[in-house]
Design a protein around this motif. Structure first.
Motif, PDB file in Angstrom:
ATOM      1  N   LEU A 112       6.392  -8.010   2.810  1.00 14.27           N
ATOM      2  CA  LEU A 112       5.196  -7.464   3.455  1.00 14.27           C
ATOM      3  C   LEU A 112       4.366  -6.638   2.476  1.00 14.27           C
ATOM      4  N   ALA A 113       5.031  -5.800   1.682  1.00 13.35           N
ATOM      5  CA  ALA A 113       4.311  -4.936   0.758  1.00 13.35           C
ATOM      6  C   ALA A 113       3.580  -5.741  -0.315  1.00 13.35           C
ATOM      7  N   ILE A 114       4.270  -6.715  -0.902  1.00 14.61           N
ATOM      8  CA  ILE A 114       3.643  -7.519  -1.963  1.00 14.61           C
ATOM      9  C   ILE A 114       2.514  -8.362  -1.391  1.00 14.61           C
ATOM     10  N   ARG A 115       2.757  -8.999  -0.263  1.00 14.53           N
ATOM     11  CA  ARG A 115       1.708  -9.834   0.325  1.00 14.53           C
ATOM     12  C   ARG A 115       0.493  -9.000   0.739  1.00 14.53           C
ATOM     13  N   ALA A 116       0.730  -7.816   1.277  1.00 13.86           N
ATOM     14  CA  ALA A 116      -0.396  -6.944   1.624  1.00 13.86           C
ATOM     15  C   ALA A 116      -1.226  -6.619   0.393  1.00 13.86           C
ATOM     16  N   ALA A 117      -0.537  -6.326  -0.739  1.00 13.47           N
ATOM     17  CA  ALA A 117      -1.244  -5.981  -1.970  1.00 13.47           C
ATOM     18  C   ALA A 117      -1.940  -7.186  -2.591  1.00 13.47           C
ATOM     19  N   MET A 118      -1.273  -8.335  -2.597  1.00 10.47           N
ATOM     20  CA  MET A 118      -1.849  -9.534  -3.212  1.00 10.47           C
ATOM     21  C   MET A 118      -3.004 -10.109  -2.400  1.00 10.47           C
ATOM     22  N   GLU A 119      -2.863 -10.064  -1.085  1.00  9.73           N
ATOM     23  CA  GLU A 119      -3.838 -10.715  -0.212  1.00  9.73           C
ATOM     24  C   GLU A 119      -4.862  -9.753   0.385  1.00  9.73           C
ATOM     25  N   ASN A 120      -4.716  -8.453   0.080  1.00 13.06           N
ATOM     26  CA  ASN A 120      -5.610  -7.434   0.661  1.00 13.06           C
ATOM     27  C   ASN A 120      -5.709  -7.593   2.169  1.00 13.06           C
ATOM     28  N   ASP A 121      -4.566  -7.758   2.801  1.00 13.82           N
ATOM     29  CA  ASP A 121      -4.527  -8.039   4.239  1.00 13.82           C
ATOM     30  C   ASP A 121      -4.087  -6.784   4.995  1.00 13.82           C
ATOM     31  N   PRO A 122      -5.009  -6.114   5.692  1.00 14.11           N
ATOM     32  CA  PRO A 122      -4.655  -4.891   6.418  1.00 14.11           C
ATOM     33  C   PRO A 122      -3.589  -5.119   7.478  1.00 14.11           C
ATOM     34  N   SER A 123      -3.555  -6.303   8.086  1.00 10.19           N
ATOM     35  CA  SER A 123      -2.573  -6.544   9.141  1.00 10.19           C
ATOM     36  C   SER A 123      -1.148  -6.520   8.586  1.00 10.19           C
ATOM     37  N   LEU A 124      -0.973  -6.972   7.342  1.00 10.75           N
ATOM     38  CA  LEU A 124       0.352  -6.935   6.720  1.00 10.75           C
ATOM     39  C   LEU A 124       0.751  -5.502   6.392  1.00 10.75           C
ATOM     40  N   ALA A 125      -0.215  -4.703   5.931  1.00  7.85           N
ATOM     41  CA  ALA A 125       0.071  -3.291   5.673  1.00  7.85           C
ATOM     42  C   ALA A 125       0.449  -2.576   6.962  1.00  7.85           C
ATOM     43  N   GLN A 126      -0.252  -2.881   8.041  1.00  8.48           N
ATOM     44  CA  GLN A 126       0.060  -2.261   9.324  1.00  8.48           C
ATOM     45  C   GLN A 126       1.431  -2.713   9.829  1.00  8.48           C
ATOM     46  N   GLN A 127       1.780  -3.971   9.558  1.00  6.84           N
ATOM     47  CA  GLN A 127       3.102  -4.454   9.953  1.00  6.84           C
ATOM     48  C   GLN A 127       4.195  -3.723   9.180  1.00  6.84           C
ATOM     49  N   LEU A 128       3.963  -3.502   7.888  1.00 11.47           N
ATOM     50  CA  LEU A 128       4.905  -2.727   7.084  1.00 11.47           C
ATOM     51  C   LEU A 128       5.088  -1.329   7.675  1.00 11.47           C
ATOM     52  N   CYS A 129       3.989  -0.726   8.067  1.00 10.37           N
ATOM     53  CA  CYS A 129       4.054   0.621   8.639  1.00 10.37           C
ATOM     54  C   CYS A 129       4.725   0.636  10.012  1.00 10.37           C
ATOM     55  N   SER A 130       4.691  -0.485  10.704  1.00 15.77           N
ATOM     56  CA  SER A 130       5.245  -0.534  12.055  1.00 15.77           C
ATOM     57  C   SER A 130       6.758  -0.330  12.074  1.00 15.77           C
ATOM     58  N   TYR A 131       7.403  -0.465  10.929  1.00 17.70           N
ATOM     59  CA  TYR A 131       8.853  -0.254  10.856  1.00 17.70           C
ATOM     60  C   TYR A 131       9.219   1.223  10.719  1.00 17.70           C
ATOM     61  N   GLU A 132       8.230   2.088  10.675  1.00  9.71           N
ATOM     62  CA  GLU A 132       8.487   3.503  10.416  1.00  9.71           C
ATOM     63  C   GLU A 132       9.490   4.116  11.388  1.00  9.71           C
ATOM     64  N   SER A 133       9.360   3.824  12.663  1.00  8.95           N
ATOM     65  CA  SER A 133      10.246   4.456  13.647  1.00  8.95           C
ATOM     66  C   SER A 133      11.691   4.009  13.472  1.00  8.95           C
ATOM     67  N   VAL A 134      11.891   2.756  13.055  1.00  7.96           N
ATOM     68  CA  VAL A 134      13.239   2.251  12.799  1.00  7.96           C
ATOM     69  C   VAL A 134      13.797   2.873  11.519  1.00  7.96           C
ATOM     70  N   VAL A 135      12.971   2.903  10.486  1.00  7.76           N
ATOM     71  CA  VAL A 135      13.390   3.461   9.204  1.00  7.76           C
ATOM     72  C   VAL A 135      13.764   4.934   9.341  1.00  7.76           C
TER      73      VAL A 135
END
Length: 376
Positions: A112-135
């Motif tokens: 998720l992190a690499i794809r968000a950075a490579m593709e400039n895709d905000p939805s992937l960054a938000q998906q990465l952040c969505s794991y915060e409560s589990v982490v």
């Protein structure tokens, strides 16, 4: 080269040098030849995020593309190669995320992190952040490889693509701050599998580095921890792998002085009151790395010459260490014997991809930072 059980006897003065641009291409060629971006029964991959596996190689090519934007390799751009290896990681997305496995070695989060950075895709960054409560639940680990401080690195990686996107930056920054607060709330000392590790991979140096790079304002809070950590230094200049201190024997990125130096370099600007002590610790550790750091293990970032080289500020000493990774030496020392048998041979922290990064540092005179740890 005469040798002890863990390291080769080094010379008293730097005397070796290799052709970094040529060795970089040779290193990339070995990656592609022994472990091309294909998935078959005979060339199976394992999936360990940025540590090793195809996603780790994708990250190497992505980061190299930022320093070599015009370089083509075998007729393709470095970004094309990054995409080819990244696509293999889809096979690893069955992996779950929990607070015991959320660091840089988590395949799902690394993808998720690499794809968000490579593709400039905000939805992937938000998906990465969505794991915060589990982490950040009530259990789990805080170290870099498998724990929350590794999640901090992956969040910074994603954030690097959204400097012009205030909304996405705010979401990532909020996630960073929640994770920093969660790590700081852990009862001291930090531990992993019941042991108080100090090194970059599993311990306090790595955690402090990720905390302060992610939230510079946390430096004041952790200054007492860093002060105590500096007091654990061995007379040799090396640092213990864990507490209570055992034998002074491991001199490598994951446990010992090299990882400590890399972390302290990043921490130094944020601790003006400790600057003299930090400088003294770095110099002492570097003297020990020069003496005991030409390791007999395969020259990788995690526990080999590649990671140790990055810890040397002196350019001649750095180049001397890097020369031990030259193609001729790899062959003469038998370090190529495992090529093609195991994908760890080409992994970012376990093998050839890490050597490629260090060759790029040598070639481009980049800051001697460790990709995946303190380069962002």
């Amino acid at each position: 080269m005469s040798t002890s059980s863990r390291y080769f006897k080094n010379t008293s003065e730097p005397s070796r040098r290799a052709n970094a641009p040529e060795e970089l291409i040779a290193s990339l060629t070995r990656i592609n030849a022994y472990n091309p971006p294909v998935q078959t029964c005979s060339t199976g991959w394992t999936f360990h995020g940025l540590y090793y596996g195809p996603t780790s190689i994708a990250y190497l090519f992505f980061r190299l593309s930022q320093h070599y934007p015009d370089l083509t390799f075998k007729g393709q751009s470095l970004l094309d190669w990054a995409q080819a290896y990244l696509d293999l990681g889809v096979h690893g997305l069955r992996e779950t995320v929990d607070s015991n496995h959320c660091g840089v070695a988590n395949e799902m989060l690394a993808q998720l992190a690499i794809r968000a950075a490579m593709e400039n895709d905000p939805s992937l960054a938000q998906q990465l952040c969505s794991y915060e409560s589990v982490v950040n639940d009530a259990s789990g680990s805080d170290e870099w490889l498998y724990g929350r401080s590794g999640y901090l690195y992956l969040l910074r990686l994603a954030r690097s693509a959204f400097e012009q996107d205030t909304k996405t930056m705010n979401v990532i920054d909020a996630t960073l701050q929640k994770t920093v607060r969660r790590i700081l709330s852990t009862t001291q000392p930090w531990s992993w599998h019941g042991k108080c590790y100090l090194g970059a991979a599993h311990g306090t140096f790595g955690i402090l580095c990720q905390l302060v790079l992610s939230s510079p304002s946390s430096a004041e809070t952790v200054q007492p921890i860093l002060t105590q950590l500096l007091e654990t230094k061995f007379p040799s200049g090396n640092f213990p792998s864990s507490l209570p201190p055992g034998s002074d024997r491991l001199v490598q990125f994951c446990h010992g002085g090299p990882g400590a130096v890399l972390a302290l370099r990043s921490l130094r600007p944020h601790f003006p009151k400790l600057r003299n002590r930090i400088d003294s610790a770095i110099v002492a550790a570097q003297r020990d790395i020069w003496k005991r750091g030409v390791l007999t293990k395969q020259p990788c970032l995690c526990h080999g010459i590649a990671g140790n080289a990055l810890a040397l500020d002196d350019e001649a000493e750095f180049q001397h260490f890097v020369a031990y990774m030259a193609s001729e030496v790899l062959e003469n020392q038998g370090w190529l014997d495992q090529a093609g048998r195991d994908d760890q041979f080409v992994g970012l922290y376990t093998g050839e991809a890490g050597r490629s990064w260090v060759w790029a540092v040598a070639d481009k005179k980049l800051d001697k930072n460790c990709v995946g740890f303190n380069d962002l």
